[in-house]
Design an enzyme around this catalytic site. Structure first.
Site, short mmCIF file in Angstrom:
data_model
loop_
_atom_site.label_atom_id
_atom_site.label_comp_id
_atom_site.label_asym_id
_atom_site.label_seq_id
_atom_site.Cartn_x
_atom_site.Cartn_y
_atom_site.Cartn_z
N ASP A 224 69.44 16.88 34.33
CA ASP A 224 70.62 16.24 33.74
C ASP A 224 70.44 16.04 32.24
OD1 ASP A 224 71.87 16.15 36.17
OD2 ASP A 224 71.39 14.06 36.58
N GLY A 226 68.23 17.61 30.28
CA GLY A 226 68.10 18.91 29.65
C GLY A 226 69.44 19.60 29.47
N GLU A 244 62.14 22.67 30.16
CA GLU A 244 61.49 22.79 31.47
C GLU A 244 61.99 21.62 32.30
OE1 GLU A 244 59.70 22.46 34.78
OE2 GLU A 244 58.54 21.17 33.45
N CYS A 278 57.78 18.40 39.49
CA CYS A 278 59.02 19.18 39.47
C CYS A 278 58.95 20.37 40.42
CB CYS A 278 59.34 19.64 38.05
SG CYS A 278 58.00 20.52 37.23
#
Length: 487
Positions: A224, A226, A244, A278
């Site tokens: 969100d 990014g 990333e 992630c």
């Protein structure tokens, strides 16, 4: 407190006071004033002043400082790991691996600079073609909380090697780790202004991202945020933007002989770091039928016995707390939403204490959910999806706008070959957890998971731009003139 590092000195911030707390105990870890817009201005100006001398410094001299930083990381491993554990809640055993990874990435980054950038010469008929690489200038680095030492340095180290100067904005949830890391950079001999630290919350980040004197922005964090940055820099092609971000990562389990091995890799994929990687598997795709039933029974049995405890508990737990009590409550709320949509609980998540970040590893069967939200729930919340055959599994695995990591657990190599050809992700593993990644390989994904490949080998690509030259040491007339020219 003097918590900003600008122009080689610790300084008081003029922004709002904020604090970090140990999410497993609630104890204060760090408190200080964040950077105001004027503080950010001073940090960027300091980096700009330092750029000319730093970029002109011999590459070997820059690398020597970076290597000294790695050596100091090894020397101070326990102190930094303790700070990481206190501030993030992750167990000490895992915090120690983070510091070790920080040190190991230095040699990888230096090798990457030489191999992917550096200088190349090719003879031509009337001279030589030369490819060189130049640093961008001043770059802003935004770091996350889940690996507050390792992931920011995945940007900072290659940026410094390439000759850039840096303004570092860490997560407001891990300011103590940022301070400790910058102290090590200072002690490694980094010249004043080359690395500047601006602590703070959202307003500090906005001031840095909006600054007109940065040449690049390197970000690791949520999709969100990014996406907002990507939108913000639309129409500004002069800014190098490396993102990333997260993923809604699938792990496909096929019929395998060793169920315990499959369960182990699924546990690691879903619940390592309390699900705060992630690359963690958010969706575990399990075949319908007897094998899938046996796998799920064993998976739930092992997951139900996972311990979560404070970072320095003895014996050490597999999981610590998630980053905050608020993050824990958001996970429980996400579970409630999935249950409302029709998911069936296998192990239901509960927050142990509303003031702390402890939640248990949880498993929901979301197969009955007709429209499964394509969301990343950043914690130990595993969603089970039952599938009929390999084509169905791959179609379901690819049913996401993200594309960071994916994994397959299968004995049959032909199944793997089909999977790797058709899956859409930047990291694709076979019979390994989804969160296993090589330091010497690209790290990153497709789609909403970001662009470029930070933190490892390919980070060199976005830290410098190629400059092509055609050169001749002697100025002379060509043997043949172009038509229409007369001398």
């Amino acid at each position: 407190m003097t918590e900003l590092f600008i122009d080689g000195a610790w300084r008081d911030g003029a922004g709002p006071v904020f604090a970090s707390r140990n999410p497993g105990t609630g104890e204060p870890v760090w408190e200080g004033a964040g950077a105001s817009a004027d503080d950010v201005e001073r940090a960027v100006a300091s980096a700009r002043r330092a750029f000319a001398a730093w970029s002109a410094l011999d590459l070997d001299a820059r690398c020597a400082i970076v290597k000294r930083f790695a050596a100091l990381l090894v020397e101070r491993k326990e102190a930094l790991a303790t700070m990481i554990g206190r501030e993030t809640g992750k167990p000490l055993w895992e915090a120690r691996t983070e510091v070790a990874s920080m040190a190991a990435k230095v040699d990888v980054s230096i090798a990457a600079y030489h191999e992917r950038t550096g200088e190349r010469r090719s003879p031509t008929a009337d001279g030589v073609a030369v490819l060189r690489h130049r640093p961008h200038g001043v770059v802003a680095v935004f770091g996350p909380y889940n690996f507050p030492g390792h992931l920011p340095n995945g940007h900072i180290v290659p940026a410094l090697i390439a000759g850039n100067t840096v303004v570092f904005k860490p997560s407001e949830l891990a300011p103590g780790v940022a301070r400790a890391t910058v102290e090590i950079w200072r002690d490694a001999g980094l010249p004043a202004g080359v690395l500047n630290l601006v602590q703070g919350e959202k307003d500090t980040g906005v001031a840095l991202a909006n600054h007109r004197q940065i040449d690049g922005l390197f970000f690791t964090g949520s999709s969100d945020t990014g996406t907002l940055l990507h939108r913000q820099f639309g129409g500004r092609p002069e800014i190098v933007l490396a993102l990333e971000m997260g993923g809604n990562n699938p792990l496909v389990v096929a019929d395998v002989e060793d169920i315990d091995a499959a369960v182990h890799h699924a546990i690691q994929s879903a619940f390592l770091s309390a699900g705060q990687r992630c690359t963690c598997a958010r969706r575990i795709l399990v075949p319908r039928g007897a094998f899938g039933d046996r796998f799920l029974e064993r998976f739930a049995d092992v997951a139900s016995r996972i311990t979560a405890d404070v970072y320095d508990a003895d014996p050490q737990p597999f999981m610590g707390a998630v980053i905050s009590a608020r993050a824990a409550s958001r996970l429980v709320a996400a579970q409630a939403k999935l249950l409302e949509l029709g998911a069936a609980p296998i192990i239901e998540m509960r927050q142990r204490d509303p003031a702390l970040g402890f939640v248990n590893a949880s498993i929901l069967d979301v197969t009955p959910v007709r429209e499964l939200p394509d969301e990343e729930h950043f914690g130990p919340l595993a969603q089970i999806v039952r599938y009929t055959d390999l084509d169905d599994a791959i179609a379901r695995a690819n049913d996401t706008a993200f594309g960071l990591s994916a994994g397959l657990l299968a004995d049959d190599e032909t199944v793997w070959n089909t999977f790797r050809r058709t899956i859409r992700a930047g990291i694709v593993n076979w019979n390994r957890p989804t969160n296993g990644a090589s330091s010497a390989a690209p790290f990153g994904g497709a789609g909403r998971s970001g662009n470029h490949r930070p933190s490892a080998y390919y980070a060199a690509d976005y830290c410098a731009y190629p400059m092509a030259s055609v050169e001749s040491a002697q100025l002379q007339m060509p043997a043949n003139l172009s038509p229409g020219l007369h001398f």
